[in-house]
Design a protein around this motif. Structure first.
Motif, PDB file in Angstrom:
ATOM      1  N   ASN A 179       4.335  -2.526  -4.373  1.00  0.00           N
ATOM      2  CA  ASN A 179       3.852  -3.708  -5.084  1.00  0.00           C
ATOM      3  C   ASN A 179       2.397  -4.045  -4.791  1.00  0.00           C
ATOM      4  O   ASN A 179       1.896  -5.068  -5.259  1.00  0.00           O
ATOM      5  N   MET A 180       1.702  -3.203  -4.023  1.00  0.00           N
ATOM      6  CA  MET A 180       0.312  -3.502  -3.704  1.00  0.00           C
ATOM      7  C   MET A 180      -0.615  -3.289  -4.895  1.00  0.00           C
ATOM      8  O   MET A 180      -1.770  -3.688  -4.858  1.00  0.00           O
ATOM      9  N   GLY A 181      -0.096  -2.669  -5.954  1.00  0.00           N
ATOM     10  CA  GLY A 181      -0.864  -2.564  -7.183  1.00  0.00           C
ATOM     11  C   GLY A 181      -0.491  -3.638  -8.186  1.00  0.00           C
ATOM     12  O   GLY A 181      -1.313  -4.065  -8.998  1.00  0.00           O
ATOM     13  N   ARG A 182       0.775  -4.090  -8.107  1.00  0.00           N
ATOM     14  CA  ARG A 182       1.276  -5.111  -9.032  1.00  0.00           C
ATOM     15  C   ARG A 182       2.572  -5.636  -8.468  1.00  0.00           C
ATOM     16  O   ARG A 182       3.484  -4.879  -8.169  1.00  0.00           O
ATOM     17  N   THR A 183       2.684  -6.938  -8.295  1.00  0.00           N
ATOM     18  CA  THR A 183       3.872  -7.513  -7.671  1.00  0.00           C
ATOM     19  C   THR A 183       5.007  -7.666  -8.670  1.00  0.00           C
ATOM     20  O   THR A 183       4.836  -7.498  -9.877  1.00  0.00           O
ATOM     21  N   TYR A 184       6.193  -8.009  -8.152  1.00  0.00           N
ATOM     22  CA  TYR A 184       7.326  -8.292  -9.033  1.00  0.00           C
ATOM     23  C   TYR A 184       6.975  -9.403 -10.020  1.00  0.00           C
ATOM     24  O   TYR A 184       7.456  -9.426 -11.145  1.00  0.00           O
TER      25      TYR A 184
END
Length: 382
Positions: A66-71
């Motif tokens: 998720n370090m590129g895009r979170t939930y």
């Protein structure tokens, strides 16, 4: 009013002084690790080490998905993600989990930047198998595990990860068009070239795992597994034990559910996968929260947090299980690794395990459109 799950303070509002006490038992060793900097190693990790096959890693890893895009579909601060990766290493984490599909590609770049100062002291993973355009990173329909594609995919991974080898390379999902023997053959060539050191499979069928291991020893299997989803206990864990394969649970905190961050009023944003998982549907959520209430009681008795109890339960099951909780927040990362300090007596573990088993979770772990990619058997080689 529905609870706002985007609030960091709500993520673990249950963190009281008890949680601080549980994590504080690692404080001395963490401080020591920070002074060691790049000299830290898997064998000296203050978290202790475990083996996935013959690969030695810290007892808890860090998932960077998720370090590129979170939930919640937000994009985290890249410098802060690098800080979290480096602080995790300073705190004893030597196992970092990524994939080409995370981002896609972007998470590998973040991890490569984060581990650059201590690359030789950690083990990193990546995964191939989803149909990701090798140049653009565009996600295309379906799966692809052709040997020629695997080799090209790995070349891209090595560049993004700023490294000359991948410690553990997984097939992310089984390609129903490619015999697993052909996949293993490609991995053998990459191992011979020194570009891959170990390999594994994710969410595969039992026959495929046996065939893969017979062709080239498998170091680790990665499947979803937590108190919220105990499916791997049916055959995955017994088969791993039989074959001497390590096990890496993804989503060990039940996509945040087991931390106490979700309650009966929680509703999820568009784009958040939990919105389409029926276990989090409004009609199922209140009943499933019995599991969180159980965790809260055990957390209070152990001077820990619910998430730490959930992670400690996983680690207590088998010495070759290494959870990889993911986060984009520094306090949560430090809390997660604090789970290594939580211990159960045999009687306590039996009592907790029985109590968890008595709670019947309502709803499916994933939408049918995603579940169709799990437990797949590769075609036989002709």
């Amino acid at each position: 009013m529905a609870k706002n799950i985007h609030s960091a303070s709500d993520r673990r509002g249950f963190l009281l002084s008890a949680g601080t006490l549980a994590a504080s038992s690692l404080a001395t060793s963490v401080a020591t690790a920070q002074t060691m900097g790049a000299s830290a190693s898997a064998t000296a990790s203050p978290l202790g080490s475990r083996k996935l096959g013959t690969l030695q890693v810290s007892s808890i890893g860090l998932g960077v998905q998720n370090m590129g895009r979170t939930y919640q579909t937000t994009v985290p601060s890249r410098p802060e993600m690098v800080n979290i990766i480096r602080r995790a290493f300073d705190s004893g984490v030597t196992f970092f989990d990524a994939a080409e599909a995370y981002g896609p590609h972007e998470v590998e770049r973040i991890l490569g930047e984060g581990i650059a100062p201590f690359r030789n002291q950690v083990a990193i993973t990546s995964k191939f198998g989803w149909n990701i355009d090798l140049q653009t990173g565009q996600r295309l329909p379906g799966l692809i595990s052709r040997p020629d594609h695997i080799k090209l995919a790995v070349e891209g991974m090595l560049k993004r990860l700023r490294t000359d080898r991948i410690d553990l390379l997984y097939q992310h999902r089984v390609d129903p068009q490619v015999p697993i023997e052909d996949v293993a053959g490609a991995i053998k060539e990459l191992i011979a070239q020194g570009k891959v050191l170990h390999w594994g499979l994710c969410e595969m069928g039992p026959g495929t795992l046996r065939r893969a291991h017979a062709e080239l020893p498998v170091s680790a299997v990665q499947n979803e597994y937590s108190m919220l989803w105990r499916g791997p206990e049916k055959w995955v864990l017994p088969l791993c034990e039989e074959l001497g394969i390590g096990f890496v649970p993804w989503s060990p905190l039940g996509v945040g559910f087991l931390t106490g961050a979700i309650d009966a009023r929680t509703r999820f944003a568009d784009g958040d996968i939990r919105k389409i998982e029926s276990r989090f549907a409004p009609e199922n959520l209140p009943r499933n929260l019995a599991l969180v209430e159980l965790l809260k009681r055990w957390a209070a008795s152990k001077a820990a947090t619910p998430g730490q109890i959930a992670l400690a339960w996983l680690m207590a099951r088998k010495p070759w299980i290494v959870p990889i909780p993911g986060t984009t927040q520094m306090p949560h990362m430090l809390e997660n690794i604090g789970a290594a300090a939580v211990r159960f007596t045999p009687q306590e573990f039996a009592e907790l395990d029985a109590a968890v088993a008595a709670i019947e979770i309502q709803g499916a772990r994933l939408p049918d459109s995603v579940l169709v990619y799990s437990d797949v058997e590769a075609p036989l080689k002709r």
